[in-house]
Design an enzyme around this catalytic site. Structure first.
Site, PDB file in Angstrom:
ATOM      1  N   ASP A  10       0.877  -1.177   0.000  1.00 57.78           N
ATOM      2  CA  ASP A  10       0.000   0.000   0.000  1.00 57.78           C
ATOM      3  C   ASP A  10       0.914   1.227   0.000  1.00 57.78           C
ATOM      4  O   ASP A  10       2.130   1.107   0.165  1.00 57.78           O
ATOM      5  CB  ASP A  10      -0.886  -0.014   1.268  1.00 57.78           C
ATOM      6  CG  ASP A  10      -1.795   1.215   1.346  1.00 57.78           C
ATOM      7  OD1 ASP A  10      -2.381   1.585   0.313  1.00 57.78           O
ATOM      8  OD2 ASP A  10      -1.907   1.816   2.425  1.00 57.78           O
ATOM      9  N   SER A  11       0.305   2.399  -0.136  1.00 59.89           N
ATOM     10  CA  SER A  11       1.103   3.615  -0.057  1.00 59.89           C
ATOM     11  C   SER A  11       1.576   3.885   1.370  1.00 59.89           C
ATOM     12  O   SER A  11       2.507   4.642   1.583  1.00 59.89           O
ATOM     13  CB  SER A  11       0.276   4.802  -0.543  1.00 59.89           C
ATOM     14  OG  SER A  11      -0.880   4.922   0.256  1.00 59.89           O
ATOM     15  N   TYR A  42      -0.842   8.337  -2.678  1.00 60.24           N
ATOM     16  CA  TYR A  42      -0.933   7.965  -4.094  1.00 60.24           C
ATOM     17  C   TYR A  42      -2.174   8.600  -4.737  1.00 60.24           C
ATOM     18  O   TYR A  42      -2.186   8.939  -5.903  1.00 60.24           O
ATOM     19  CB  TYR A  42      -1.068   6.446  -4.237  1.00 60.24           C
ATOM     20  CG  TYR A  42       0.208   5.644  -4.109  1.00 60.24           C
ATOM     21  CD1 TYR A  42       1.388   6.215  -3.646  1.00 60.24           C
ATOM     22  CD2 TYR A  42       0.218   4.288  -4.469  1.00 60.24           C
ATOM     23  CE1 TYR A  42       2.545   5.445  -3.539  1.00 60.24           C
ATOM     24  CE2 TYR A  42       1.371   3.523  -4.375  1.00 60.24           C
ATOM     25  CZ  TYR A  42       2.536   4.098  -3.901  1.00 60.24           C
ATOM     26  OH  TYR A  42       3.668   3.343  -3.801  1.00 60.24           O
ATOM     27  N   GLY A  43      -3.226   8.710  -3.939  1.00 65.39           N
ATOM     28  CA  GLY A  43      -4.554   9.030  -4.480  1.00 65.39           C
ATOM     29  C   GLY A  43      -4.711  10.407  -5.086  1.00 65.39           C
ATOM     30  O   GLY A  43      -5.682  10.675  -5.784  1.00 65.39           O
ATOM     31  N   CYS A  73      -4.513  -1.586  -1.722  1.00 67.54           N
ATOM     32  CA  CYS A  73      -4.651  -0.157  -1.982  1.00 67.54           C
ATOM     33  C   CYS A  73      -5.735   0.042  -3.039  1.00 67.54           C
ATOM     34  O   CYS A  73      -5.630  -0.490  -4.154  1.00 67.54           O
ATOM     35  CB  CYS A  73      -3.302   0.357  -2.482  1.00 67.54           C
ATOM     36  SG  CYS A  73      -3.328   2.071  -3.015  1.00 67.54           S
ATOM     37  N   THR A  75      -6.462   2.680  -4.627  1.00 68.65           N
ATOM     38  CA  THR A  75      -5.985   3.520  -5.727  1.00 68.65           C
ATOM     39  C   THR A  75      -5.225   2.692  -6.763  1.00 68.65           C
ATOM     40  O   THR A  75      -5.490   2.775  -7.969  1.00 68.65           O
ATOM     41  CB  THR A  75      -5.078   4.640  -5.158  1.00 68.65           C
ATOM     42  OG1 THR A  75      -5.796   5.317  -4.134  1.00 68.65           O
ATOM     43  CG2 THR A  75      -4.665   5.608  -6.225  1.00 68.65           C
ATOM     44  N   GLU A 151      -3.077   8.566   8.650  1.00 70.06           N
ATOM     45  CA  GLU A 151      -1.614   8.513   8.781  1.00 70.06           C
ATOM     46  C   GLU A 151      -1.138   9.305  10.001  1.00 70.06           C
ATOM     47  O   GLU A 151      -0.103   9.010  10.581  1.00 70.06           O
ATOM     48  CB  GLU A 151      -0.941   9.037   7.503  1.00 70.06           C
ATOM     49  CG  GLU A 151      -1.092   8.117   6.287  1.00 70.06           C
ATOM     50  CD  GLU A 151      -0.196   6.869   6.319  1.00 70.06           C
ATOM     51  OE1 GLU A 151       0.903   6.928   6.891  1.00 70.06           O
ATOM     52  OE2 GLU A 151      -0.626   5.832   5.758  1.00 70.06           O
ATOM     53  N   CYS A 185     -11.073   2.897   0.030  1.00 74.14           N
ATOM     54  CA  CYS A 185      -9.641   3.100   0.281  1.00 74.14           C
ATOM     55  C   CYS A 185      -9.314   2.305   1.530  1.00 74.14           C
ATOM     56  O   CYS A 185     -10.060   2.359   2.521  1.00 74.14           O
ATOM     57  CB  CYS A 185      -9.376   4.580   0.503  1.00 74.14           C
ATOM     58  SG  CYS A 185      -7.736   4.943   1.159  1.00 74.14           S
ATOM     59  N   THR A 186      -8.195   1.585   1.512  1.00 70.82           N
ATOM     60  CA  THR A 186      -7.887   0.693   2.638  1.00 70.82           C
ATOM     61  C   THR A 186      -7.508   1.452   3.910  1.00 70.82           C
ATOM     62  O   THR A 186      -7.419   0.859   4.978  1.00 70.82           O
ATOM     63  CB  THR A 186      -6.748  -0.269   2.256  1.00 70.82           C
ATOM     64  OG1 THR A 186      -5.652   0.504   1.744  1.00 70.82           O
ATOM     65  CG2 THR A 186      -7.204  -1.269   1.223  1.00 70.82           C
ATOM     66  N   HIS A 187      -7.295   2.754   3.801  1.00 71.57           N
ATOM     67  CA  HIS A 187      -7.060   3.547   5.012  1.00 71.57           C
ATOM     68  C   HIS A 187      -8.354   3.755   5.818  1.00 71.57           C
ATOM     69  O   HIS A 187      -8.305   3.998   7.016  1.00 71.57           O
ATOM     70  CB  HIS A 187      -6.522   4.941   4.643  1.00 71.57           C
ATOM     71  CG  HIS A 187      -5.041   4.994   4.412  1.00 71.57           C
ATOM     72  ND1 HIS A 187      -4.451   4.499   3.277  1.00 71.57           N
ATOM     73  CD2 HIS A 187      -4.036   5.493   5.172  1.00 71.57           C
ATOM     74  CE1 HIS A 187      -3.145   4.705   3.348  1.00 71.57           C
ATOM     75  NE2 HIS A 187      -2.863   5.302   4.477  1.00 71.57           N
TER      76      HIS A 187
END
Ligand code: DGL
Length: 269
Positions: A10-11, A42-43, A73, A75, A151, A185-187
């Site tokens: 992932d990012s 990344y997005g 991810c 994105t 993050e 989005c995996t976040h």
């Protein structure tokens, strides 16, 4: 039996939502994780840049002789899926499993998607959901700030900044009356408590990370590729310390396994 590790990337921290579920459904697997924290997000980037990053991340994981790669991810799965389909190992992305789960879950056939700007621009979830059921009406909102908030570790249920941001982003989806919302989005599963609070308990949230982990488990079982061992190694392209700290907040306990900073370029020669 196949003892090679599973590669996940992932990012940044978002892929931990896949790791969390993998540990539940596939507890006996070695895992190599790459979080490209030095180049996150990344997005917000162009498709060309996202594709270039995805190719490099995949190349990095292949250097560990992985048996399967998961693009954890939304994105990358939306914009650079083709890079994964050309790999010498099987590839799992997060869009298709989540779209199938959403199409199954919706009752009123009004589905929402939240993701990064690149994901929404690609219409990836829309296409995948309509492929399952063309009667579904689908509404998308880009929520780029969520990535930064996660993050930063602003994930607690009572976090005022995240809540205010979420209220603003989610308002149009509430007004459309969605009964199912894909966290594209995996976040985003990291702030699912806040999202669920705002959307209301009748709205089903689809966790992309969870669905992708289930798809990986199914694939390995089906192809007799299950492993043995449970070693996890996390690599990041920027400070390991900050990754460890926020990962601890997201996972609710200290991250299991070593976290190492790597110079990605030295793996790409
Ligand atoms: N976790 C990622 C996704 O699922 C990327 C977030 C970002 O880097 O913008 O889209």
């Amino acid at each position: 039996m196949d003892k090679r590790p599973i590669g996940v990337f992932d990012s940044g921290l978002g892929g931990l939502s896949v790791i969390k579920e993998l540990s539940r459904v596939l507890p006996d697997e070695n895992i190599v994780y790459f979080g490209d924290t030095g180049r996150l997000p990344y997005g917000t980037k162009s498709n060309e840049t996202i594709i270039k990053y995805a190719i490099e991340d995949e190349k990095f994981l292949l250097s560990f002789d992985v048996k399967l790669i998961i693009a954890a991810c939304g994105t990358v799965s939306s914009v650079a899926r083709k890079t994964g389909e050309q790999l010498p190992v099987p590839f799992i992305e997060v869009v298709t499993p989540a779209a199938k789960a959403a199409a199954k879950a919706t009752k009123n056939k009004i589905v929402g998607v939240i993701g990064t700007a690149a994901t929404v621009r690609s219409d990836s979830y829309k296409k995948a959901v309509l492929e399952v059921d063309e009667e579904i009406s689908l509404h998308q909102v880009a929520c780029p700030l969520f990535v930064q908030l996660v993050e930063e570790g602003f994930v607690k249920k009572d976090d005022e900044i995240t809540r205010l941001t979420a209220e603003r982003y989610l308002k149009p989806l509430k007004e459309k009356g969605v009964d199912t919302l894909i966290l594209g989005c995996t976040h985003f599963p990291a702030i699912s408590e806040i999202i669920s609070d705002i959307m209301g308990e009748d709205v089903t949230l689809i966790n992309t990370g969870e669905q992708a982990a289930k798809a990986a488990a199914w694939y390995l079982k089906e192809n007799d590729m299950m492993g043995s061992g449970a070693e996890k190694h996390f690599f990041v392209s920027d400070r390991a310390e900050s990754f460890k700290t926020v990962a601890g907040i997201l996972l609710g306990s200290e991250i299991e396994g070593e976290v190492t900073t790597v110079n990605l370029q030295s793996y790409l020669k």
